[in-house]
Design a protein around this motif. Structure first.
Motif, PDB file in Angstrom:
ATOM      1  N   ILE A   2       5.530  -9.365   0.352  1.00 23.83           N
ATOM      2  CA  ILE A   2       4.386  -8.797   0.388  1.00 23.83           C
ATOM      3  C   ILE A   2       4.412  -7.363  -0.134  1.00 23.83           C
ATOM      4  O   ILE A   2       5.293  -6.168   0.416  1.00 23.83           O
ATOM      5  N   ILE A   3       3.878  -6.875  -1.299  1.00 21.22           N
ATOM      6  CA  ILE A   3       3.842  -5.700  -1.899  1.00 21.22           C
ATOM      7  C   ILE A   3       2.485  -5.047  -1.785  1.00 21.22           C
ATOM      8  O   ILE A   3       1.623  -5.368  -2.395  1.00 21.22           O
ATOM      9  N   HIS A   4       2.546  -3.988  -1.194  1.00 18.10           N
ATOM     10  CA  HIS A   4       1.089  -3.183  -0.997  1.00 18.10           C
ATOM     11  C   HIS A   4       1.308  -1.869  -1.909  1.00 18.10           C
ATOM     12  O   HIS A   4       2.155  -1.212  -1.826  1.00 18.10           O
ATOM     13  N   ASP A   5       0.154  -1.804  -2.658  1.00 14.58           N
ATOM     14  CA  ASP A   5       0.144  -0.592  -3.581  1.00 14.58           C
ATOM     15  C   ASP A   5       1.343  -0.627  -4.761  1.00 14.58           C
ATOM     16  O   ASP A   5       1.968   0.362  -4.750  1.00 14.58           O
ATOM     17  N   ALA A   6       1.420  -1.690  -5.121  1.00 14.20           N
ATOM     18  CA  ALA A   6       2.684  -2.067  -6.371  1.00 14.20           C
ATOM     19  C   ALA A   6       2.417  -0.771  -7.292  1.00 14.20           C
ATOM     20  O   ALA A   6       1.723  -0.619  -8.109  1.00 14.20           O
ATOM     21  N   GLY A   7       3.744  -0.469  -7.445  1.00 11.06           N
ATOM     22  CA  GLY A   7       3.741   0.558  -8.672  1.00 11.06           C
ATOM     23  C   GLY A   7       3.429   1.868  -8.376  1.00 11.06           C
ATOM     24  O   GLY A   7       3.442   2.695  -9.305  1.00 11.06           O
ATOM     25  N   PRO A   9       3.367   5.685  -5.630  1.00  7.31           N
ATOM     26  CA  PRO A   9       4.180   6.119  -4.887  1.00  7.31           C
ATOM     27  C   PRO A   9       4.366   5.782  -3.474  1.00  7.31           C
ATOM     28  O   PRO A   9       5.388   5.785  -2.615  1.00  7.31           O
ATOM     29  N   SER A  10       3.224   5.364  -2.890  1.00 10.45           N
ATOM     30  CA  SER A  10       2.992   4.723  -1.835  1.00 10.45           C
ATOM     31  C   SER A  10       3.555   3.259  -1.558  1.00 10.45           C
ATOM     32  O   SER A  10       3.297   2.664  -0.479  1.00 10.45           O
ATOM     33  N   GLU A  11       3.757   2.493  -2.856  1.00  9.02           N
ATOM     34  CA  GLU A  11       4.324   1.318  -2.455  1.00  9.02           C
ATOM     35  C   GLU A  11       5.306   0.906  -1.267  1.00  9.02           C
ATOM     36  O   GLU A  11       6.212   1.715  -0.869  1.00  9.02           O
ATOM     37  N   LYS A  12       4.798  -0.079  -0.717  1.00  9.59           N
ATOM     38  CA  LYS A  12       5.597  -0.696   0.478  1.00  9.59           C
ATOM     39  C   LYS A  12       5.648  -2.196   0.403  1.00  9.59           C
ATOM     40  O   LYS A  12       4.744  -2.957   0.080  1.00  9.59           O
ATOM     41  N   ARG A  13       6.880  -2.513   0.603  1.00  9.83           N
ATOM     42  CA  ARG A  13       7.421  -3.859   0.584  1.00  9.83           C
ATOM     43  C   ARG A  13       7.715  -4.393   2.137  1.00  9.83           C
ATOM     44  O   ARG A  13       8.394  -3.800   2.809  1.00  9.83           O
ATOM     45  N   THR A  14       6.986  -5.695   2.384  1.00  8.74           N
ATOM     46  CA  THR A  14       7.189  -6.339   3.624  1.00  8.74           C
ATOM     47  C   THR A  14       7.694  -7.978   3.352  1.00  8.74           C
ATOM     48  O   THR A  14       6.942  -8.385   2.902  1.00  8.74           O
ATOM     49  N   GLU A 151       6.422   6.718  13.908  1.00 10.27           N
ATOM     50  CA  GLU A 151       5.736   6.884  12.555  1.00 10.27           C
ATOM     51  C   GLU A 151       5.364   5.562  12.127  1.00 10.27           C
ATOM     52  O   GLU A 151       4.583   5.261  11.078  1.00 10.27           O
ATOM     53  N   ASP A 152       5.912   4.404  12.573  1.00  7.95           N
ATOM     54  CA  ASP A 152       5.443   3.197  12.173  1.00  7.95           C
ATOM     55  C   ASP A 152       4.176   2.946  12.747  1.00  7.95           C
ATOM     56  O   ASP A 152       3.254   2.218  11.971  1.00  7.95           O
ATOM     57  N   ASP A 153       3.995   3.005  13.889  1.00  6.63           N
ATOM     58  CA  ASP A 153       2.607   2.628  14.290  1.00  6.63           C
ATOM     59  C   ASP A 153       1.357   3.683  13.741  1.00  6.63           C
ATOM     60  O   ASP A 153       0.356   3.142  13.540  1.00  6.63           O
ATOM     61  N   LYS A 154       1.898   4.924  13.418  1.00  8.36           N
ATOM     62  CA  LYS A 154       1.026   5.913  12.611  1.00  8.36           C
ATOM     63  C   LYS A 154       0.710   5.216  11.431  1.00  8.36           C
ATOM     64  O   LYS A 154      -0.478   5.103  10.678  1.00  8.36           O
ATOM     65  N   GLU A 155       1.713   4.680  10.812  1.00  5.63           N
ATOM     66  CA  GLU A 155       1.293   4.069   9.316  1.00  5.63           C
ATOM     67  C   GLU A 155       0.619   2.803   9.270  1.00  5.63           C
ATOM     68  O   GLU A 155      -0.301   2.805   8.639  1.00  5.63           O
ATOM     69  N   VAL A 156       0.850   1.981  10.449  1.00  3.47           N
ATOM     70  CA  VAL A 156      -0.116   0.767  10.747  1.00  3.47           C
ATOM     71  C   VAL A 156      -1.594   1.263  10.856  1.00  3.47           C
ATOM     72  O   VAL A 156      -2.323   0.679  10.116  1.00  3.47           O
ATOM     73  N   ALA A 157      -1.581   2.156  11.640  1.00  5.28           N
ATOM     74  CA  ALA A 157      -2.943   2.597  11.830  1.00  5.28           C
ATOM     75  C   ALA A 157      -3.610   3.224  10.749  1.00  5.28           C
ATOM     76  O   ALA A 157      -4.862   3.072  10.528  1.00  5.28           O
ATOM     77  N   THR A 158      -3.005   4.254  10.175  1.00  3.60           N
ATOM     78  CA  THR A 158      -3.535   4.584   8.779  1.00  3.60           C
ATOM     79  C   THR A 158      -3.885   3.518   7.843  1.00  3.60           C
ATOM     80  O   THR A 158      -5.011   3.650   7.381  1.00  3.60           O
ATOM     81  N   GLU A 159      -2.897   2.614   7.567  1.00  4.51           N
ATOM     82  CA  GLU A 159      -3.186   1.563   6.644  1.00  4.51           C
ATOM     83  C   GLU A 159      -4.572   0.786   7.267  1.00  4.51           C
ATOM     84  O   GLU A 159      -5.381   0.439   6.120  1.00  4.51           O
ATOM     85  N   ALA A 160      -4.908   0.425   8.166  1.00  4.74           N
ATOM     86  CA  ALA A 160      -5.758  -0.211   8.882  1.00  4.74           C
ATOM     87  C   ALA A 160      -7.155   0.615   8.581  1.00  4.74           C
ATOM     88  O   ALA A 160      -8.064  -0.078   8.389  1.00  4.74           O
TER      89      ALA A 160
END
Length: 222
Positions: A2-7, A9-14, A151-160
């Motif tokens: 799963i690619i979020h924000d593809a292309g 700077p904030s791109e994230k792959r899961t 930081e992982d939890d912060k990232e999850v909360a921020t994305e939500a």
């Protein structure tokens, strides 16, 4: 994948398990997949195939024993929209409307008869009836950087929170997307150490208690 924000700077792959079909894919109910994401999978004939997520439908049985194992997410594929033309800094003036403007970790909102003048192309009007959700999510976005979370939890909360913020500015916000985002945000904030809320650090973190209370009391318009 799963690619979020593809292309971007904030791109994230899961990595995620999925059953992929020509028109849709089925994922675990907690998979971080959203409208606008890209799914990348090996093509049995060689190379890689990409799918654009146009719609996400969530089936969540909330742990009901009779329906164990039936919770899932269905992602419907669609055609990836053309990227909008780049835009420069502009000035927005909004009168008599709830407005939320997010810039990095800063959130600005105006209510009622306030006038907003923002020097940014990111100013959006909140859909009618979603003002309380906007205020609560904006408060969370403002305070998450200082939260006692990894930081992982912060990232999850921020994305939500960002997903909720985006959805409430749509013409017809999707209640399923909002419910899932709010549940994720509440779950993450409940993970704060107890002394972050009630102990010596309470003055710096009492926003978490008030935000949790506000999130719990929110209702999504129907």
């Amino acid at each position: 994948m799963i690619i979020h924000d593809a292309g971007k700077p904030s791109e994230k792959r899961t990595k995620s398990r999925a059953i992929l079909q020509s028109s849709s894919g089925t994922f675990d109910v907690d998979a971080p997949i959203y409208e606008g994401d890209t799914v990348e999978a090996p093509d049995p004939r060689g190379g890689t195939h990409e799918y654009y997520v146009e719609r996400v439908d969530i089936t969540d049985t909330n742990g009901a024993t009779a329906f164990q194992g039936m919770s899932h997410i269905t992602a419907a594929w669609g055609t990836k929209p053309q990227a909008p033309a780049p835009y420069g800094i502009s000035s927005s003036h909004v009168y008599n409307a709830p407005v939320i403007n997010i810039q990095g970790n800063r959130a600005q909102i105006a209510w009622g008869n306030d006038t907003v003048s923002q020097n940014s192309g990111a100013t959006s009007t909140v859909a009618q009836g979603y003002e309380e959700i906007a205020k609560t999510v904006a408060a969370a976005l403002q305070n998450l950087p200082a939260a006692d979370l990894d930081e992982d939890d912060k990232e999850v909360a921020t994305e939500a929170a960002e997903r909720i913020r985006k959805e409430i500015t749509a013409n017809k916000p999707d209640s399923k997307v909002l419910r899932r985002g709010l549940a994720t945000l509440k779950g993450t904030l409940r993970g704060l150490p107890s002394d972050s809320i009630t102990g010596a650090n309470a003055p710096a973190h009492d926003w978490a208690q008030s935000t949790l209370s506000a999130l719990t009391g929110l209702s999504i318009p129907t």
